[in-house]
Motif scaffolding. Sequence first.
Motif, PDB file in Angstrom:
ATOM      1  N   TYR A  31       0.847  -1.198   0.000  1.00 38.84           N
ATOM      2  CA  TYR A  31       0.000   0.000   0.000  1.00 38.84           C
ATOM      3  C   TYR A  31       0.880   1.245   0.000  1.00 38.84           C
ATOM      4  N   ARG A  32       0.537   2.189  -0.876  1.00 39.76           N
ATOM      5  CA  ARG A  32       1.333   3.405  -0.969  1.00 39.76           C
ATOM      6  C   ARG A  32       0.417   4.618  -1.044  1.00 39.76           C
ATOM      7  N   ASP A  33       0.964   5.761  -0.676  1.00 40.89           N
ATOM      8  CA  ASP A  33       0.242   7.013  -0.793  1.00 40.89           C
ATOM      9  C   ASP A  33       0.450   7.524  -2.218  1.00 40.89           C
ATOM     10  N   GLU A  34      -0.521   7.241  -3.069  1.00 38.99           N
ATOM     11  CA  GLU A  34      -0.377   7.622  -4.477  1.00 38.99           C
ATOM     12  C   GLU A  34      -0.439   9.129  -4.660  1.00 38.99           C
ATOM     13  N   TYR A  35      -1.141   9.798  -3.753  1.00 41.04           N
ATOM     14  CA  TYR A  35      -1.218  11.260  -3.850  1.00 41.04           C
ATOM     15  C   TYR A  35       0.187  11.858  -3.689  1.00 41.04           C
ATOM     16  N   GLN A  36       0.925  11.381  -2.660  1.00 39.68           N
ATOM     17  CA  GLN A  36       2.273  11.886  -2.433  1.00 39.68           C
ATOM     18  C   GLN A  36       3.207  11.524  -3.585  1.00 39.68           C
ATOM     19  N   GLU A  37       3.047  10.326  -4.087  1.00 36.18           N
ATOM     20  CA  GLU A  37       3.883   9.895  -5.217  1.00 36.18           C
ATOM     21  C   GLU A  37       3.610  10.763  -6.432  1.00 36.18           C
ATOM     22  N   ASN A  38       2.321  11.059  -6.666  1.00 29.88           N
ATOM     23  CA  ASN A  38       1.960  11.908  -7.799  1.00 29.88           C
ATOM     24  C   ASN A  38       2.496  13.323  -7.610  1.00 29.88           C
ATOM     25  N   LYS A  79       5.231  14.150  -5.967  1.00 27.92           N
ATOM     26  CA  LYS A  79       6.671  14.105  -6.262  1.00 27.92           C
ATOM     27  C   LYS A  79       6.895  14.118  -7.762  1.00 27.92           C
TER      28      LYS A  79
END
Length: 298
Positions: free
Chosen positions: A207-214, A216
């Motif tokens: 599980y990852r924070d896709e919002y934070q990845e996006n 970045k």
Amino acid sequence: MATTVWKGHLTFGLISMPVRMFAAARGERISFNQLHKECHSRLKQPLFCPVCNRNVERSEIVKGYEYEKDQYVLFSEEEMDKIEPASAKVMEILEFVKLSEMDPLYFDSSYYISPEDAGVKAYQLLMKDMEESGYGAIAKLTMHQREHIVIVRPGTRGMTLHTMFYSNEIRAAESVPTDKIELKDQEKKLAQQLIESLAAPFDPQKYRDEYQENLKAMIAAKLKGQQVTEVAQPHLAPVIDLMEALKKSLAEKQAPAARPAAVSPAEVAQVSAGKKPPTRAVQPVAVAQKRAGKKAAG
Ligand SMILES: [Zn+2]
């Protein structure tokens, strides 16, 4: 090395083992105001007394509890130490409860417990027995001026401790009208099938924070002067026929439709490293596009 947040003895009947605790996660708590011992004024950063009109040393600070506006009762460190219960130094196991009976709602902060050299064997013994029996240990622990009720349980690497909320701190749930609704056998069966088709072993690493990845990725793209494109949002139709929705969900699960691909960390790395210009810009959220689009275009 991680900071020790508590050091003392964990006791289990007549067995006592020296242990240290390290934070695994942390919550919020009330703190005291800092006052000037001489005139009891609230101090500002850097520690300055506006009434005495001078900077104040740490040694001149006394703890005060504001019981009314601008009215304080005073506490010295010695007084604070005097009222510490035994659980400030000794975490005594009061009873063992089945972990399966515990509602995770009661868990507050999480800590790791490590044995000191003298306690390794007793620690292992306690952990193994709890692992095999499915029990967790309830104990009391004083830390940061609060006496907590805690649960000690075997973790994947040593024992884990959770401070718990007291029952008066747990709020009542809003009632859900579950018993008034009649469920058909066929609906239950299909729902069960859908659950089974989505069942997987617990693996939090995926599980990852896709919002934070996006975010970045967006930063990296903007630094390269690239346009930001919109992420495709799922279309949620209201459920009209529960049976139809269940059947469709199962059918989709059996033959998964091609989903819009998310930005993979590898792509983000490529963007930030600037090795290969991506064929499409990254996909941060639509809101970001509206706000940032003009700037990037202009
Ligand atoms: Zn002062």
